[in-house]
Design an enzyme around this catalytic site. Structure first.
Site, PDB file in Angstrom:
ATOM      1  N   LYS A 145      42.132 -86.974 -20.120  1.00  0.00           N
ATOM      2  CA  LYS A 145      43.371 -87.232 -20.863  1.00  0.00           C
ATOM      3  C   LYS A 145      43.357 -88.654 -21.427  1.00  0.00           C
ATOM      4  CE  LYS A 145      45.604 -83.345 -19.946  1.00  0.00           C
ATOM      5  NZ  LYS A 145      44.386 -82.623 -19.489  1.00  0.00           N
ATOM      6  N   SER A 170      43.281 -78.588 -23.694  1.00  0.00           N
ATOM      7  CA  SER A 170      44.347 -79.587 -23.735  1.00  0.00           C
ATOM      8  C   SER A 170      44.020 -80.791 -24.620  1.00  0.00           C
ATOM      9  CB  SER A 170      44.688 -80.074 -22.321  1.00  0.00           C
ATOM     10  OG  SER A 170      43.609 -80.802 -21.766  1.00  0.00           O
TER      11      SER A 170
END
Length: 207
Positions: free
Chosen positions: A161, A124
């Site tokens: 993230k 990701s």
């Protein structure tokens, strides 16, 4: 007592041969004796965990370090921190047993707070961070918008993230366009919960 003396004393206490130690470390018998005599000043971090395991002790004991939570310190050298394979809710970082390796950080970096390292899983955060890369994380529960952080969501395993703060909530943003950003309102942050556990301060890519 020196590192070599600790290694030799512990090995003899347990009745383990130098040949067995050499087999575990993937080195020669002569190298083991050099460690014990102090001819080799510092063991590579990747050898500390298997060596400690076979001697039923800890890397800190063998190397004569002081331990402070997850941080392992050796006078005159850099500071080794554990590389974790995962971080989960409900398990304090200092209690995580899945230590994959150790990474060294400078005393200057260590002085800014407690640190740990985490191995990236998944894609990701590509192309910046790839699976298998190591990130150095400073433990803290507050970051600024734009920082990259390690976050625990709903009691699951930690995710890495980029953080975007707003007056209505927080957004976790992947750098891989194949993954969608995830928004959490302030209420969801409290209810789920969503918890920041550290800021990524360095990336160590593996090739």
């Amino acid at each position: 007592m020196t590192t070599g003396e600790r290694l030799r004393t512990r090995r003899k206490e347990l009745g383990i041969s130098a040949d067995k130690i050499a087999e575990v470390l993937g080195v020669s018998r002569a190298t083991v004796f050099r460690y014990e005599k102090g001819d080799i000043e510092k063991l590579p971090g990747s050898m500390l965990e298997p060596l400690a395991k076979i001697l039923h002790t800890t890397p800190a004991f063998l190397m004569g370090w002081e331990e402070d939570g997850t941080l392992v310190r050796m006078s005159g050298h850099g500071i080794l921190i554990p590389v974790l394979g995962r971080v989960q809710a409900g398990i304090p970082i200092e209690a995580v047993e899945e230590i994959l390796d150790y990474e060294e950080i400078t005393p200057e970096m260590a002085a800014t707070g407690d640190h740990f390292a985490l191995r990236i899983q998944g894609s990701s955060m590509e192309p910046r961070m790839r699976e298998g890369d190591i990130i150095i994380v400073r433990k803290q529960d507050v970051v600024y918008s734009g920082d990259t952080a390690v976050v625990l969501v709903n009691g699951d395993e930690a995710t890495v993230k980029q953080i975007k703060m707003s007056h209505i909530g927080i957004t976790l943003i992947p750098t891989n366009p194949a993954f969608d950003p995830i928004f959490y309102s302030h209420q969801e942050v409290e209810d789920l919960p969503v918890r920041i556990i550290g800021k990524v301060v360095e990336l160590r890519a593996k090739y």
